[in-house]
Write a protein that holds these residues in place. Structure first.
Motif, mmCIF file in Angstrom:
data_model
loop_
_atom_site.group_PDB
_atom_site.id
_atom_site.type_symbol
_atom_site.label_atom_id
_atom_site.label_comp_id
_atom_site.label_asym_id
_atom_site.label_seq_id
_atom_site.Cartn_x
_atom_site.Cartn_y
_atom_site.Cartn_z
ATOM 1 N N SER A 33 0.795 -1.247 -0.430
ATOM 2 C CA SER A 33 -0.340 0.219 -0.296
ATOM 3 C C SER A 33 0.701 1.278 0.064
ATOM 4 N N PRO A 34 2.167 1.429 1.134
ATOM 5 C CA PRO A 34 2.759 2.425 0.122
ATOM 6 C C PRO A 34 2.997 2.734 -0.354
ATOM 7 N N THR A 35 3.733 1.982 -1.285
ATOM 8 C CA THR A 35 4.543 1.646 -2.945
ATOM 9 C C THR A 35 3.064 2.589 -3.544
ATOM 10 N N VAL A 36 1.728 1.980 -3.667
ATOM 11 C CA VAL A 36 0.680 2.689 -4.493
ATOM 12 C C VAL A 36 0.568 4.053 -4.218
ATOM 13 N N THR A 37 0.252 4.389 -2.618
ATOM 14 C CA THR A 37 0.758 5.459 -2.268
ATOM 15 C C THR A 37 0.811 6.808 -2.487
ATOM 16 N N SER A 38 2.927 5.687 -2.684
ATOM 17 C CA SER A 38 3.333 7.139 -3.856
ATOM 18 C C SER A 38 3.609 7.180 -4.884
ATOM 19 N N MET A 39 2.491 6.173 -5.757
ATOM 20 C CA MET A 39 2.492 6.561 -7.590
ATOM 21 C C MET A 39 1.365 6.895 -7.535
ATOM 22 N N LEU A 40 0.435 7.193 -6.458
ATOM 23 C CA LEU A 40 -0.721 7.698 -7.090
ATOM 24 C C LEU A 40 -0.515 9.675 -6.675
ATOM 25 N N GLU A 41 0.830 9.224 -5.586
ATOM 26 C CA GLU A 41 0.865 10.833 -5.333
ATOM 27 C C GLU A 41 1.090 11.497 -7.058
ATOM 28 N N LYS A 42 2.753 10.796 -7.444
ATOM 29 C CA LYS A 42 2.890 11.953 -8.969
ATOM 30 C C LYS A 42 1.971 11.277 -9.989
ATOM 31 N N LEU A 43 0.777 10.434 -9.952
ATOM 32 C CA LEU A 43 -0.187 10.590 -10.771
ATOM 33 C C LEU A 43 -0.782 11.738 -10.628
ATOM 34 N N GLU A 44 -2.168 11.771 -9.337
ATOM 35 C CA GLU A 44 -2.010 13.026 -9.144
ATOM 36 C C GLU A 44 -1.755 14.102 -9.721
ATOM 37 N N GLU A 45 0.036 14.827 -9.203
ATOM 38 C CA GLU A 45 0.583 15.408 -9.680
ATOM 39 C C GLU A 45 0.043 16.521 -11.174
ATOM 40 N N ARG A 46 0.147 14.936 -12.373
ATOM 41 C CA ARG A 46 0.012 14.783 -13.411
ATOM 42 C C ARG A 46 -0.877 15.779 -13.785
ATOM 43 N N GLY A 47 -2.306 14.707 -13.124
ATOM 44 C CA GLY A 47 -3.376 15.021 -13.477
ATOM 45 C C GLY A 47 -4.547 14.262 -13.568
ATOM 46 N N LEU A 48 -3.637 13.075 -14.049
ATOM 47 C CA LEU A 48 -4.511 11.750 -14.477
ATOM 48 C C LEU A 48 -5.070 11.195 -13.588
ATOM 49 N N ILE A 49 -5.176 11.790 -12.447
ATOM 50 C CA ILE A 49 -6.220 11.208 -11.031
ATOM 51 C C ILE A 49 -6.944 12.258 -10.671
ATOM 52 N N ASP A 50 -7.964 11.719 -9.798
ATOM 53 C CA ASP A 50 -8.433 12.302 -8.736
ATOM 54 C C ASP A 50 -8.821 12.009 -7.134
ATOM 55 N N ARG A 51 -8.025 12.668 -6.499
ATOM 56 C CA ARG A 51 -7.794 11.451 -5.355
ATOM 57 C C ARG A 51 -8.510 11.937 -3.758
ATOM 58 N N GLU A 52 -8.735 11.591 -3.078
ATOM 59 C CA GLU A 52 -9.396 12.045 -2.003
ATOM 60 C C GLU A 52 -8.989 11.019 -0.682
ATOM 61 N N LYS A 53 -7.872 11.730 0.137
ATOM 62 C CA LYS A 53 -7.889 10.731 1.168
ATOM 63 C C LYS A 53 -8.410 10.240 2.168
ATOM 64 N N TYR A 54 -8.161 8.825 2.230
ATOM 65 C CA TYR A 54 -8.804 7.840 3.041
ATOM 66 C C TYR A 54 -10.328 7.389 2.098
ATOM 67 N N ARG A 55 -10.967 7.809 0.997
ATOM 68 C CA ARG A 55 -11.259 7.473 0.071
ATOM 69 C C ARG A 55 -11.592 6.492 -1.270
ATOM 70 N N GLY A 56 -10.109 6.955 -1.785
ATOM 71 C CA GLY A 56 -9.850 6.220 -2.942
ATOM 72 C C GLY A 56 -9.987 7.441 -4.148
#
Length: 226
Positions: free
Chosen positions: A38-61
């Motif tokens: 899960s920490p590996t996923v969290t790190s990658m999701l941060e990068k994808l969010e920075e690039r505008g590729l995902i919408d992320r809400e903490k603890y919600r997905g």
């Protein structure tokens, strides 16, 4: 926008997990699908969010943005076209093509993609029955089928799609004639989820544990629904 293969893999997995649900995709689900922590996923999701590729809400997905979905659809299109080409033109078994397509999907040009699609006469589904996004990268309609575990004894259904991840499951199903387009007669549904069925033209029945049956999506024949 240049993306790494790993970034594209994450976007593809999020797209696949989003199919059939309006809910946000949890970090744990992505981690399980990619077999990472899960920490590996969290790190990658941060990068994808920075690039505008995902919408992320903490603890919600997360969900894909429009741009993220377009990237995912292109990777999915490459993957499923390659699976189709490998089975139809290079004599690969349908149980072998997923890993080969995984390796190749990030590295083909648009021209190569177009030539593969033309050679296959613009297929709409891959060997496992999964819909192939069109060249316009609009989301394809997914078949209306449900897991075979949702049907009752005595019903006759048509196989629409089989999950392509596990080669052993695919080989087992093929051995018993269970593949897209085949009619199945459901003979027994055990309380613990085991489904016993027989494919059309076969005398032998096959018992599918719930973990296997879950991979098989079926629908009632069109004439039975009218």
């Amino acid at each position: 926008m240049m993306l790494s293969d790993v970034m594209e893999d994450y976007l593809k997995v999020i797209y696949q997990l989003q199919q059939g649900t309006d809910a946000r995709i949890k970090t744990s689900a992505i981690a399980e699908e990619l077999d990472v922590t899960s920490p590996t996923v969290t790190s990658m999701l941060e990068k994808l969010e920075e690039r505008g590729l995902i919408d992320r809400e903490k603890y919600r997905g997360v969900t894909l943005t429009d741009e993220g979905e377009t990237v995912a659809l292109e990777v999915v299109r490459h993957h499923r076209l390659l699976e189709s080409y490998l089975t139809e033109h290079l004599d690969y078994d349908w149980s072998e093509v997923h890993e080969e397509a995984d390796r190749l999907e990030h590295h083909i040009s648009e021209d190569f993609e177009a030539r593969v699609a033309a050679a296959l006469e613009e297929p709409t589904v891959d060997p496992h029955g999964s819909p192939i996004p069109g060249a316009d990268l609009e989301p394809p309609e997914r078949p209306d089928g449900e897991s075979v575990t949702e049907f009752e004894e005595g019903e006759v259904v048509v196989v629409e799609e089989v999950a392509d991840r596990d080669p052993e499951i695919l080989s087992y199903l093929a051995e018993h004639g269970i593949e897209p387009g085949v009619e199945l007669e459901i003979l027994e549904v055990a309380p613990f989820g085991m489904v016993t069925a027989r494919s059309s033209g076969r005398e032998d029945a096959v018992s599918l544990p719930e973990s296997v049956a879950h991979h098989v999506r079926v629908a009632r024949p069109i004439d039975a629904e009218q």
